[in-house]
Write an enzyme that holds these catalytic residues in place. Structure first.
Site, PDB file in Angstrom:
ATOM      1  N   ARG A 103      -7.492  -0.889   0.683  1.00  0.00           N
ATOM      2  CA  ARG A 103      -7.938  -2.172   0.132  1.00  0.00           C
ATOM      3  C   ARG A 103      -8.270  -2.055  -1.352  1.00  0.00           C
ATOM      4  O   ARG A 103      -8.179  -3.044  -2.085  1.00  0.00           O
ATOM      5  CB  ARG A 103      -9.139  -2.685   0.940  1.00  0.00           C
ATOM      6  CG  ARG A 103     -10.330  -1.786   0.917  1.00  0.00           C
ATOM      7  CD  ARG A 103     -11.315  -2.059   2.032  1.00  0.00           C
ATOM      8  NE  ARG A 103     -10.840  -1.583   3.334  1.00  0.00           N
ATOM      9  CZ  ARG A 103     -11.479  -1.764   4.479  1.00  0.00           C
ATOM     10  NH1 ARG A 103     -12.637  -2.399   4.506  1.00  0.00           N
ATOM     11  NH2 ARG A 103     -10.982  -1.293   5.608  1.00  0.00           N
TER      12      ARG A 103
ATOM     13  N   LYS B  13       0.864  -1.185   0.000  1.00  0.00           N
ATOM     14  CA  LYS B  13       0.000   0.000   0.000  1.00  0.00           C
ATOM     15  C   LYS B  13       0.897   1.229   0.000  1.00  0.00           C
ATOM     16  O   LYS B  13       1.655   1.445   0.939  1.00  0.00           O
ATOM     17  CB  LYS B  13      -0.905  -0.005   1.230  1.00  0.00           C
ATOM     18  CG  LYS B  13      -1.710   1.300   1.418  1.00  0.00           C
ATOM     19  CD  LYS B  13      -2.670   1.230   2.597  1.00  0.00           C
ATOM     20  CE  LYS B  13      -3.353   2.577   2.847  1.00  0.00           C
ATOM     21  NZ  LYS B  13      -4.282   2.541   3.999  1.00  0.00           N
TER      22      LYS B  13
ATOM     23  N   GLU C 140      -9.467   3.243   1.506  1.00  0.00           N
ATOM     24  CA  GLU C 140      -8.862   3.304   0.169  1.00  0.00           C
ATOM     25  C   GLU C 140      -7.758   2.271  -0.034  1.00  0.00           C
ATOM     26  O   GLU C 140      -7.498   1.856  -1.156  1.00  0.00           O
ATOM     27  CB  GLU C 140      -8.309   4.719  -0.096  1.00  0.00           C
ATOM     28  CG  GLU C 140      -6.909   5.015   0.450  1.00  0.00           C
ATOM     29  CD  GLU C 140      -6.784   4.950   1.966  1.00  0.00           C
ATOM     30  OE1 GLU C 140      -7.828   4.983   2.640  1.00  0.00           O
ATOM     31  OE2 GLU C 140      -5.652   4.828   2.471  1.00  0.00           O
TER      32      GLU C 140
ATOM     33  N   LYS D 291     -10.765  12.799   7.036  1.00  0.00           N
ATOM     34  CA  LYS D 291     -10.354  12.507   8.417  1.00  0.00           C
ATOM     35  C   LYS D 291     -10.421  13.788   9.256  1.00  0.00           C
ATOM     36  O   LYS D 291     -10.222  14.882   8.727  1.00  0.00           O
ATOM     37  CB  LYS D 291      -8.911  11.985   8.430  1.00  0.00           C
ATOM     38  CG  LYS D 291      -8.734  10.588   7.867  1.00  0.00           C
ATOM     39  CD  LYS D 291      -7.276  10.160   7.945  1.00  0.00           C
ATOM     40  CE  LYS D 291      -7.060   8.765   7.352  1.00  0.00           C
ATOM     41  NZ  LYS D 291      -7.700   7.690   8.108  1.00  0.00           N
TER      42      LYS D 291
ATOM     43  N   ASP E 163       1.335   6.634   5.215  1.00  0.00           N
ATOM     44  CA  ASP E 163       0.396   5.600   4.774  1.00  0.00           C
ATOM     45  C   ASP E 163       0.951   4.820   3.569  1.00  0.00           C
ATOM     46  O   ASP E 163       0.291   3.947   3.024  1.00  0.00           O
ATOM     47  CB  ASP E 163      -0.957   6.245   4.440  1.00  0.00           C
ATOM     48  CG  ASP E 163      -2.135   5.300   4.661  1.00  0.00           C
ATOM     49  OD1 ASP E 163      -1.983   4.319   5.409  1.00  0.00           O
ATOM     50  OD2 ASP E 163      -3.209   5.555   4.069  1.00  0.00           O
TER      51      ASP E 163
ATOM     52  N   ASP F 132      -2.945  10.111   3.134  1.00  0.00           N
ATOM     53  CA  ASP F 132      -4.342   9.677   3.236  1.00  0.00           C
ATOM     54  C   ASP F 132      -5.154  10.722   3.992  1.00  0.00           C
ATOM     55  O   ASP F 132      -5.170  10.736   5.223  1.00  0.00           O
ATOM     56  CB  ASP F 132      -4.417   8.316   3.941  1.00  0.00           C
ATOM     57  CG  ASP F 132      -5.857   7.788   4.036  1.00  0.00           C
ATOM     58  OD1 ASP F 132      -6.748   8.381   3.386  1.00  0.00           O
ATOM     59  OD2 ASP F 132      -6.064   6.786   4.753  1.00  0.00           O
TER      60      ASP F 132
HETATM   61  N1  BES Z   1      -4.611   4.583   6.562  1.00  0.00           N
HETATM   62  C1  BES Z   1      -5.778   4.307   7.302  1.00  0.00           C
HETATM   63  C2  BES Z   1      -5.542   3.360   8.474  1.00  0.00           C
HETATM   64  C3  BES Z   1      -4.645   3.838   9.592  1.00  0.00           C
HETATM   65  C4  BES Z   1      -5.207   4.410  10.723  1.00  0.00           C
HETATM   66  C5  BES Z   1      -3.295   3.635   9.540  1.00  0.00           C
HETATM   67  C6  BES Z   1      -4.382   4.795  11.762  1.00  0.00           C
HETATM   68  C7  BES Z   1      -2.486   4.032  10.588  1.00  0.00           C
HETATM   69  C8  BES Z   1      -3.032   4.606  11.701  1.00  0.00           C
HETATM   70  C9  BES Z   1      -6.841   3.661   6.407  1.00  0.00           C
HETATM   71  O1  BES Z   1      -6.823   4.046   5.090  1.00  0.00           O
HETATM   72  C10 BES Z   1      -8.168   4.033   6.953  1.00  0.00           C
HETATM   73  O2  BES Z   1      -8.461   5.189   6.999  1.00  0.00           O
HETATM   74  N2  BES Z   1      -8.940   3.028   7.359  1.00  0.00           N
HETATM   75  C11 BES Z   1     -10.214   3.241   7.909  1.00  0.00           C
HETATM   76  C12 BES Z   1     -11.142   2.158   7.381  1.00  0.00           C
HETATM   77  C13 BES Z   1     -12.585   2.356   7.726  1.00  0.00           C
HETATM   78  C14 BES Z   1     -13.132   3.557   6.998  1.00  0.00           C
HETATM   79  C15 BES Z   1     -13.345   1.109   7.344  1.00  0.00           C
HETATM   80  C16 BES Z   1     -10.107   3.142   9.438  1.00  0.00           C
HETATM   81  O3  BES Z   1      -9.323   2.323   9.917  1.00  0.00           O
HETATM   82  O4  BES Z   1     -10.789   3.889  10.112  1.00  0.00           O
HETATM   83 ZN    ZN Z   2      -4.950   4.674   4.351  1.00  0.00          ZN
HETATM   84 ZN    ZN Z   3      -7.977   5.769   4.689  1.00  0.00          ZN
END
Ligand code: BES
Ligand code: ZN
Ligand code: ZN
Length: 490
Positions: free
Chosen positions: A343, A256, A341, A268, A280, A261
């Protein structure tokens, strides 16, 4: 006018001042010296007695250290056991005791000099890693460096294999530090285009074949996940394919590479976690870094990496909630949250990797906050559809002290990924988020043995903790090198 970053900016500064390692039979006395000592074991000549040391709280336990003033400056470092993890920690304790010194000499304890050669090599390698990882600092954007860069590690030993083991330790540390550089670099300084340029540079230097694919080629390849995530950005996406050719066995890696992000339209909140989203791309960064070690360590498995790179931004052209993307496999995905994103870009990468019929696929991604919530910042979540591969990843992680913990690919949650309009939704319900993300990825690997390492937890350290210094940890770079070194099919 658009703000730009000077082309001369180097996103991998640690490669331009690589420390060196050497072995000597007798210390020169010209630089600080460290001795690793077990409780009640013989102390170096001229040191205080154990009774005297006890009065300053030094009992020879792991994590303890005491500085002995004089010429040379000496540091005694406690050690409880002779494992790789303990030696890596002891090396870090020694190196951080003399933060202003560019050089350090470490005396190998008798227990290492007398160990069987294969154990000795492991322990010496870990010791060198600990020193070099602990002295990493990310300074290219600071006007003044606080502490000098580490330059040279000398090991005192009369054993023949020590030099080679130290060299391997230096390669491993270089690899992690390269991944740290990439993930510490701010997003404007390292977009997908620049990451592609860095990969080409590294490929040239370390004997790798690198192909960088731009937007038109990505469209020709049908990479609807990567293009869909990129849709809101003013920056172009890149897929970076990196190949190392060696033996018959084939390991595929998918990373990834979200260079930033924001969450996209599912924006966010502006909290400290959001500011970490420059990292990320650590999955892609750690894989790219790991590839640079393969030739130096004479790895005999062929390894091919697909790095899926773009930022994830909101704008008038962004993918909208409810939009449907078509992954390279033809699978359609309804985007119900643009922040899920990772996945989407990995799906395209996994399909490409599976098409090459490798012996195994491993993907690495800062994928879910849920993995961080479940395991905290010290362990990554491991998922696998194959026990042999899972065990190889677990063994590699144990050897590099980059802890993984296996979680279940629980098919009972699979229904949560259904969509009314498409084949899949990119999110499920509120619970088990790391598992839901893994189940989503599982849809794209077919029957190929596959492991998924969610490194959202351990990607970052908020304090200096032995060799895990503040900032990006570079987590999984050494694990992947170790996996490539030990990789076998069933
Ligand atoms: N890059 C983030 C995940 C992340 C969060 C990495 C904290 C490192 C620290 C990922 O893209 C994300 O935002 N995932 C969401 C998924 C959800 C919307 C299903 C998450 O984990 O909240
Ligand atoms: Zn991410
Ligand atoms: Zn994300």
């Amino acid at each position: 006018m658009r703000l730009t970053v000077d082309d001369s900016f180097d996103p991998i500064p640690s490669l331009s001042h690589l420390p060196t390692v050497g072995v000597t039979a007798a210390a020169s006395g010209a630089e600080p010296e460290a001795h690793l000592v077990q409780a009640e074991a013989p102390l170096p000549a001229g040191a205080p007695t154990w009774e005297e040391l006890a009065q300053v709280g030094f009992e020879g336990k792991a994590g303890q250290r005491v500085l002995l003033t004089g010429q040379p400056l000496r540091v005694l470092v406690g050690i409880d056991e002779f494992s790789s993890a303990a030696l890596r920690d002891a090396g870090a304790t020694a190196a951080s005791a003399v933060p202003q010194s560019t050089n350090l000499t470490v005396h190998l304890p008798a227990a290492i000099n007398q160990a069987i050669p294969s154990d000795r090599a492991q322990l010496v390698q870990a010791l060198a890693e600990g020193v070099l990882l602990a002295r990493y600092r990310y300074t290219p954007l600071k006007s003044a460096d606080e502490s000098p860069a580490f330059a040279h590690l000398t090991l005192v030993s009369d054993q023949p294999e020590v030099a080679e083991a130290a060299r391997r330790g230096a390669v491993m540390a270089r690899t992690t530090n390269l991944a740290r550089d990439l993930a510490n670099t701010p997003p404007r300084h390292l977009n997908a285009d620049r990451l592609g340029a860095v990969a080409e540079r590294l490929g040239h230097k370390f004997g790798l074949t690198v192909e960088v694919f731009g937007p038109e080629q990505l469209a020709d390849l049908g990479l609807g996940g990567l293009l869909g995530v990129n849709a809101g950005s003013v920056e172009e996406p890149r897929m970076i394919k990196v190949s190392y050719r060696a033996g018959e066995r084939q390991l595929a890696l998918v990373g990834k590479g979200i260079t930033y992000d924001s969450g996209g339209l599912s924006l966010k909140p502006s909290n400290p976690m959001h500011a970490l989203m420059k990292s990320d791309m650590l999955g892609a960064g750690a894989i790219l870094a790991a590839m640079t070690a393969l030739a130096d360590l004479e790895v005999d498995t062929s390894v091919t990496a697909w790095l899926m790179c773009t930022d994830n931004m909101p704008s008038g052209s962004s993918t909208k909630l409810g939009d449907v993307l078509t992954i390279r496999s033809g699978t359609t995905v309804e985007v119900k949250n643009t922040d899920a994103e990772g996945r989407l870009v990995l799906a395209d990468g996994l399909v490409l990797a599976a098409e090459s019929s490798p012996d195994a696929i491993v993907d690495v991604a800062t994928l879910t906050g849920a993995a961080l919530a479940a395991l905290g910042p010290r362990s990554a979540a491991l998922f696998a559809n194959d026990d042999h591969l899972a065990h190889l990843v677990e063994a590699a992680a144990a050897s590099t002290d980059e802890t993984v913990w296996r979680l279940p690919l629980d098919a009972r949650y699979r229904d949560q990924l259904k969509s009314h309009v498409a084949d899949l939704s990119n999110i499920g319900g509120s619970y088990g988020g790391a598992i839901l993300a893994a189940l989503f990825l599982n849809e794209f690997v077919g029957e190929v043995p596959w492991a998924h390492v969610d490194i959202a937890g351990p990607m970052y350290s908020d304090q200096d903790d032995l060799w895990r210094v503040t900032g990006s940890t570079g987590f999984s770079a050494r694990l992947l090198v170790e996996l490539a070194q030990t990789f076998t099919t069933h």
